[in-house]
Design an enzyme around this catalytic site. Structure first.
Site, PDB file in Angstrom:
ATOM      1  N   ASN A   1      10.650 -11.349   9.907  1.00  0.00           N
ATOM      2  CA  ASN A   1      11.753 -10.531   9.398  1.00  0.00           C
ATOM      3  C   ASN A   1      11.285  -9.437   8.445  1.00  0.00           C
ATOM      4  OD1 ASN A   1      11.566 -13.207   7.773  1.00  0.00           O
ATOM      5  ND2 ASN A   1      12.469 -11.748   6.320  1.00  0.00           N
ATOM      6  N   LYS A   2       9.994  -9.432   8.078  1.00  0.00           N
ATOM      7  CA  LYS A   2       9.502  -8.391   7.174  1.00  0.00           C
ATOM      8  C   LYS A   2       7.993  -8.226   7.323  1.00  0.00           C
ATOM      9  CE  LYS A   2       8.724 -11.450   3.200  1.00  0.00           C
ATOM     10  NZ  LYS A   2       8.973 -11.657   1.752  1.00  0.00           N
TER      11      LYS A   2
ATOM     12  N   ARG B   1      13.023 -17.958   8.638  1.00  0.00           N
ATOM     13  CA  ARG B   1      13.592 -19.182   8.050  1.00  0.00           C
ATOM     14  C   ARG B   1      14.993 -18.930   7.522  1.00  0.00           C
ATOM     15  NH1 ARG B   1       9.975 -19.978   2.526  1.00  0.00           N
ATOM     16  NH2 ARG B   1      10.538 -18.020   1.512  1.00  0.00           N
TER      17      ARG B   1
ATOM     18  N   VAL C   1       9.289 -23.141   9.457  1.00  0.00           N
ATOM     19  CA  VAL C   1       8.105 -23.799  10.011  1.00  0.00           C
ATOM     20  C   VAL C   1       7.744 -25.109   9.306  1.00  0.00           C
ATOM     21  CG1 VAL C   1       7.190 -21.593  10.799  1.00  0.00           C
ATOM     22  CG2 VAL C   1       6.428 -22.529   8.594  1.00  0.00           C
TER      23      VAL C   1
ATOM     24  N   SER D   1      -7.005 -15.132   7.887  1.00  0.00           N
ATOM     25  CA  SER D   1      -7.427 -14.243   6.808  1.00  0.00           C
ATOM     26  C   SER D   1      -8.935 -14.322   6.683  1.00  0.00           C
ATOM     27  CB  SER D   1      -6.787 -14.675   5.477  1.00  0.00           C
ATOM     28  OG  SER D   1      -7.379 -13.990   4.381  1.00  0.00           O
TER      29      SER D   1
ATOM     30  N   TYR E   1      -5.075 -21.545  -0.601  1.00  0.00           N
ATOM     31  CA  TYR E   1      -4.889 -20.541   0.450  1.00  0.00           C
ATOM     32  C   TYR E   1      -6.117 -20.453   1.351  1.00  0.00           C
ATOM     33  CZ  TYR E   1      -3.863 -16.192   2.848  1.00  0.00           C
ATOM     34  OH  TYR E   1      -3.636 -15.258   3.821  1.00  0.00           O
TER      35      TYR E   1
ATOM     36  N   LYS F   1      -6.430 -21.531   5.494  1.00  0.00           N
ATOM     37  CA  LYS F   1      -6.785 -20.606   6.570  1.00  0.00           C
ATOM     38  C   LYS F   1      -8.054 -21.055   7.293  1.00  0.00           C
ATOM     39  CE  LYS F   1      -3.378 -17.709   6.205  1.00  0.00           C
ATOM     40  NZ  LYS F   1      -2.359 -17.592   7.271  1.00  0.00           N
TER      41      LYS F   1
ATOM     42  N   ASN G   1       1.207  -9.759  -1.760  1.00  0.00           N
ATOM     43  CA  ASN G   1       0.236  -9.470  -2.826  1.00  0.00           C
ATOM     44  C   ASN G   1       0.734  -8.383  -3.771  1.00  0.00           C
ATOM     45  OD1 ASN G   1      -0.241  -6.979  -1.410  1.00  0.00           O
ATOM     46  ND2 ASN G   1      -1.654  -8.065  -0.064  1.00  0.00           N
TER      47      ASN G   1
END
Length: 241
Positions: free
Chosen positions: A11-12, A34, A61, A141, A164, A168, A202
């Protein structure tokens, strides 16, 4: 029939731009979001830009019920899914130092970036298997690269948020193993690093645009039958594991 694609967290930002680029290539795109309202808002924005074959799908999710409902709904709308892009992800809260990161922070990040991604993939595999040329892109990433994390000369060597980065790296291993499991099929399964992109993720400090970030995702979502599988890519090509 048009090829179909589902993008989580679309959505973005990068997910939204990925949807736009796939629409430009003639795909029918389902915007996974979501928040149903935000998904519909994204669809309306894309339709206002002239794209018609786009729909929103409510998909959280980290919620098994939401994932199951989304899979059932999509199965009622299309006979097959050609592309699944696991784009939804979270950074977690900072700092994330190895010696002090909380279990809650670790589990929250992994729930979205790893466990949720696997559950979504498993839920949509039956629909993907109905495609002649199914493609799965796991948005990763370069922070998840063990090679870069151990190379003092790499761009982000000192950036080591443990929750994070670890999530990944785990995602990348899932890519390798899923691709191996599907090696005798027409599936192509790859991890793609969109790069440090200016998004809400970020606080818009990234140096890449969403257009630049989405390009390699779309590239590997649309590769031909002679394309790679079980690999890790950035816009410059192979990325070290």
């Amino acid at each position: 029939m048009k090829k179909t694609a589902l993008i989580t967290g679309a959505n973005k930002s990068i997910g939204f731009e990925t949807a736009k680029q796939l629409l430009q290539q003639g795909y029918k795109v389902f915007i996974g979001s979501r928040d149903a309202g935000r998904g519909e808002k994204a669809v309306n924005e894309l339709k206002a830009a002239g794209f018609e074959d786009v729909e929103a799908i409510a998909l959280e999710v980290t919620d098994a019920v939401s994932i199951s409902r989304a899979a059932d709904l999509l199965s009622s709308k299309v006979p097959h899914l050609d592309v699944l892009i696991n784009n939804a992800g979270i950074p977690g809260t900072y700092p994330q130092e190895a010696g002090s990161v909380s279990q809650e922070n670790l589990r929250t990040v992994f729930d979205t970036n790893f466990f949720g991604l696997i559950e979504v993939t498993q839920a949509f595999l039956p629909l993907l298997k109905q495609s002649d040329a199914p493609r799965i892109v796991n948005v990763s990433s370069d922070l998840g690269s063990l090679g870069f994390n151990t190379d003092p000369g790499s761009r982000h060597y000192e950036v080591k948020p443990v929750a994070y980065n670890s999530s990944k790296a785990a995602l990348n291993m899932y890519t390798v193993i899923l691709a191996y499991e599907l090696r005798d099929t027409t599936f192509k399964v790859n991890s793609v690093n969109p790069g440090y992109t200016a998004t809400d993720f970020n606080n818009h400090t990234g140096y890449k645009t969403v257009e630049e970030a989405a390009a390699p995702i779309v590239k590997y979502a649309t590769i031909g039958e002679d394309g790679p599988t079980g690999k890790f890519f950035s816009d410059y090509g192979d990325t070290p594991w």
